[in-house]
Design a protein around this motif. Structure first.
Motif, PDB file in Angstrom:
ATOM      1  N   GLY A 248       7.515   9.297  -6.398  1.00 56.44           N
ATOM      2  CA  GLY A 248       6.802   8.019  -6.401  1.00 56.44           C
ATOM      3  C   GLY A 248       6.276   7.686  -5.027  1.00 56.44           C
ATOM      4  O   GLY A 248       6.457   8.452  -4.074  1.00 56.44           O
ATOM      5  N   LEU A 249       5.613   6.527  -4.941  1.00 64.41           N
ATOM      6  CA  LEU A 249       4.889   6.132  -3.735  1.00 64.41           C
ATOM      7  C   LEU A 249       5.536   4.884  -3.142  1.00 64.41           C
ATOM      8  O   LEU A 249       5.478   3.802  -3.739  1.00 64.41           O
ATOM      9  CB  LEU A 249       3.421   5.844  -4.075  1.00 64.41           C
ATOM     10  CG  LEU A 249       2.681   6.955  -4.838  1.00 64.41           C
ATOM     11  CD1 LEU A 249       1.270   6.486  -5.233  1.00 64.41           C
ATOM     12  CD2 LEU A 249       2.601   8.233  -4.011  1.00 64.41           C
ATOM     13  N   LEU A 250       6.146   5.031  -2.000  1.00 68.10           N
ATOM     14  CA  LEU A 250       6.780   3.883  -1.346  1.00 68.10           C
ATOM     15  C   LEU A 250       5.728   2.883  -0.865  1.00 68.10           C
ATOM     16  O   LEU A 250       4.705   3.286  -0.316  1.00 68.10           O
ATOM     17  CB  LEU A 250       7.587   4.367  -0.129  1.00 68.10           C
ATOM     18  CG  LEU A 250       8.327   3.268   0.630  1.00 68.10           C
ATOM     19  CD1 LEU A 250       9.649   2.957  -0.055  1.00 68.10           C
ATOM     20  CD2 LEU A 250       8.582   3.666   2.078  1.00 68.10           C
ATOM     21  N   ASP A 251       6.006   1.611  -1.071  1.00 66.66           N
ATOM     22  CA  ASP A 251       5.124   0.555  -0.555  1.00 66.66           C
ATOM     23  C   ASP A 251       5.723   0.037   0.759  1.00 66.66           C
ATOM     24  O   ASP A 251       6.557  -0.871   0.767  1.00 66.66           O
ATOM     25  CB  ASP A 251       5.022  -0.574  -1.599  1.00 66.66           C
ATOM     26  CG  ASP A 251       3.956  -1.594  -1.220  1.00 66.66           C
ATOM     27  OD1 ASP A 251       3.647  -1.722  -0.010  1.00 66.66           O
ATOM     28  OD2 ASP A 251       3.441  -2.269  -2.126  1.00 66.66           O
TER      29      ASP A 251
ATOM     30  N   ASP B  67       1.546  13.007   5.509  1.00 60.39           N
ATOM     31  CA  ASP B  67       1.848  12.702   4.101  1.00 60.39           C
ATOM     32  C   ASP B  67       2.115  11.207   3.923  1.00 60.39           C
ATOM     33  O   ASP B  67       1.764  10.626   2.891  1.00 60.39           O
ATOM     34  CB  ASP B  67       3.061  13.504   3.627  1.00 60.39           C
ATOM     35  CG  ASP B  67       2.696  14.937   3.256  1.00 60.39           C
ATOM     36  OD1 ASP B  67       1.499  15.209   3.016  1.00 60.39           O
ATOM     37  OD2 ASP B  67       3.602  15.793   3.202  1.00 60.39           O
ATOM     38  N   GLY B  68       2.741  10.607   4.933  1.00 60.73           N
ATOM     39  CA  GLY B  68       2.983   9.166   4.879  1.00 60.73           C
ATOM     40  C   GLY B  68       1.674   8.396   4.800  1.00 60.73           C
ATOM     41  O   GLY B  68       1.547   7.440   4.034  1.00 60.73           O
ATOM     42  N   TYR B  69       0.698   8.842   5.575  1.00 58.85           N
ATOM     43  CA  TYR B  69      -0.624   8.194   5.516  1.00 58.85           C
ATOM     44  C   TYR B  69      -1.204   8.320   4.104  1.00 58.85           C
ATOM     45  O   TYR B  69      -1.713   7.357   3.533  1.00 58.85           O
ATOM     46  CB  TYR B  69      -1.576   8.821   6.536  1.00 58.85           C
ATOM     47  CG  TYR B  69      -2.942   8.190   6.473  1.00 58.85           C
ATOM     48  CD1 TYR B  69      -3.198   6.992   7.126  1.00 58.85           C
ATOM     49  CD2 TYR B  69      -3.948   8.751   5.692  1.00 58.85           C
ATOM     50  CE1 TYR B  69      -4.431   6.373   7.020  1.00 58.85           C
ATOM     51  CE2 TYR B  69      -5.190   8.141   5.580  1.00 58.85           C
ATOM     52  CZ  TYR B  69      -5.426   6.953   6.247  1.00 58.85           C
ATOM     53  OH  TYR B  69      -6.635   6.341   6.131  1.00 58.85           O
TER      54      TYR B  69
ATOM     55  N   LEU C 152      -2.815   6.101  -1.140  1.00 57.36           N
ATOM     56  CA  LEU C 152      -2.849   6.088  -2.613  1.00 57.36           C
ATOM     57  C   LEU C 152      -2.548   4.699  -3.162  1.00 57.36           C
ATOM     58  O   LEU C 152      -2.933   4.369  -4.285  1.00 57.36           O
ATOM     59  CB  LEU C 152      -1.848   7.108  -3.167  1.00 57.36           C
ATOM     60  CG  LEU C 152      -2.342   8.552  -3.142  1.00 57.36           C
ATOM     61  CD1 LEU C 152      -1.192   9.526  -3.370  1.00 57.36           C
ATOM     62  CD2 LEU C 152      -3.426   8.759  -4.197  1.00 57.36           C
ATOM     63  N   GLY C 153      -1.860   3.896  -2.381  1.00 58.19           N
ATOM     64  CA  GLY C 153      -1.601   2.508  -2.788  1.00 58.19           C
ATOM     65  C   GLY C 153      -2.584   1.526  -2.175  1.00 58.19           C
ATOM     66  O   GLY C 153      -2.323   0.324  -2.195  1.00 58.19           O
TER      67      GLY C 153
END
Ligand code: GUN
Ligand code: ZN
Length: 446
Positions: A313-316, A347-349, A354-355
């Motif tokens: 998943g994608l951390l906010d 990858d963090g960027y 993506l969010g």
């Protein structure tokens, strides 16, 4: 064994001075601000290293140090504080990039079989040396590390880190259920092992002990309570675990701990949320968790490479930042696919993009240096290029090859330059790494 392509130099170079472009942080950058005043940019400066392994001073390039200093002119290169990898598994290096699964299946197919081999002291010693040399060959001088459930693997890791003088936070992994044979402990023996390791390693040289709960599903409530007692008995200990990484994991935790308000609450109830706590992932935290986390002082280690690779998943990040929850950066190898902190930040960027959010180079690099040091309460020792702090350093090429060389040439401001470097560079850009003033990695001439 030295990392591939590297020579390891353990020579002490007393009173050494390095001339390069110096970059670090004096404050916490605000989200989304490419012109942050928190950035300290000192192009073409000398950094002086005393014979105690600490930074002795910083002065402009046109003020050379006196004859008592051995001068190392690295003009045109970038000198950063050594990176801090806030969550990584030393025994998973050899299952990095294993195909085809999400977290729970990946653990059983790949991580657990690799970890089981670390019951053998020789395997554990060789694995620890390989892992730490690989960290150094990626510019990471400090790390918060999971070895395995075996006491010998923690001993091997601390021993190898001590030999190298590295600041390592680690602890024997606690897991007394839902793990295969050869990877389970029990509450009483695990408690004795932790106490023995704490007595021998916590505060010895640069080693620090972290009470290390793998994750809620692999510890019984009795074991979680024992971990909480250890932390209560000695508040100077660290704590590390995984939390809210994957949705199937979340459902499992709900079944196993029906009385808990949330996954995080399992740890809160056991007294595990701690101001030196590092909780990896935190993607699927629930309502009510953020104030609890903030008030505890524990923070989230953002593991974007692993989160993408395992499809977690994608951390906010801004939601955490707005709630006052700290964030550090972590490779989470072997779930993550590289020990390179630049690849992790890149990858963090992407994860933030993506969010619909934009991670500046400043927030990213801060979280991998001063920010992580502050969260670990080690910022009086690591994370900045400041007199009195340890000379844990990494020296980088701005560019390797024509594409990033051109990109650097046309960059119009500092953020553009550093952001392009962060997105395009990796361990191939690393020229040398120092730990406490000793150069432990130097790139071999190609
Ligand atoms: N959750 C519990 N153990 C692990 C592990 O080894 N890696 C990751 N990414 N998540 C975990
Ligand atoms: Zn992990």
């Amino acid at each position: 064994m030295a990392a591939a392509g590297a020579r390891r130099l353990y020579s002490i170079a007393p009173m050494r001075a390095i001339r390069a472009d110096l970059l670090d942080f004096v404050d916490t950058p605000v989200w989304g601000d490419p012109f942050s005043a928190a950035v300290r940019w000192r192009p073409d400066h000398w950094l002086l290293i005393g014979d105690d392994g600490r930074i002795a001073g910083v002065q402009p390039g046109d003020h050379p140090p006196g004859p008592e200093w051995t001068c190392d002119d690295q003009r045109g290169r970038l000198l950063l504080p050594g990176f801090i990898d806030a969550h990584v598994h030393s025994a998973q290096l050899e299952v990095i990039a294993s195909y085809g699964t999400e977290l729970l299946d990946w653990l059983h197919r790949h991580a657990f079989p690799a970890e089981r081999t670390f019951a053998d002291p020789e395997v554990a010693a060789a694995g620890a040396a390989r892992f730490l040399d690989a960290l150094l060959a990626h510019g990471s001088t400090s790390a918060v590390v999971f070895p395995t459930v075996h006491k010998v693997s923690a001993d091997a890791l601390f021993t190898a880190a001590h030999e190298r003088g590295m600041r390592i936070v680690a602890g024997k992994v606690l897991m007394d259920r839902h793990a295969p044979d050869g990877l389970r402990d029990d509450v009483a023996q695990a408690g004795r092992d932790c106490i023995d390791l704490i007595q021998r390693w916590h505060g010895r040289g640069r080693s620090r002990y972290a009470v290390t709960v793998r994750f809620a599903p692999t510890s019984t409530p009795a074991q979680l309570a024992m971990a909480g007692e250890l932390l209560r008995a000695d508040p100077s200990l660290h704590f590390q675990t995984h939390v809210a990484e994957n949705r199937a994991e979340l459902r499992w935790v709900r079944e196993l701990f029906p009385a808990a308000r949330s996954y995080l609450d399992v740890y809160a109830r056991a007294g595990l949320l701690h101001r030196r706590g590092v909780l990896a992932h935190g993607i699927w935290l629930e309502e009510g968790d953020l104030p609890v986390l903030r008030d505890s002082g524990a923070h989230i280690a953002f593991c974007p490479s692993s989160n993408l690779f395992l499809g977690s998943g994608l951390l906010d990040w801004p939601v955490l930042a707005d709630a006052g929850v700290g964030v550090s950066m972590a490779s989470d190898v072997g779930g993550g696919t590289s020990l390179s902190m630049q690849r992790t930040l890149a990858d963090g960027y992407r994860v933030q993009a993506l969010g619909g959010r934009r991670l500046t180079a400043w927030c990213a690099l801060h979280a991998a240096t001063r920010g992580a040091a502050r969260q670990l309460q080690l910022d009086d020792e690591i994370g900045r290029l400041e007199p009195g702090l340890m000379a844990d350093l990494c020296l980088w090429d701005w560019a390797v090859g024509a594409v990033d060389a051109r990109r650097q040439q046309v960059a119009r401001d500092l953020h553009e330059k550093v952001f392009a470097w962060m997105m395009l560079s990796d361990e191939r850009h690393l020229a040398a790494t120092w730990v406490a003033g000793r150069r432990l990695y130097i790139r071999s001439p190609s």
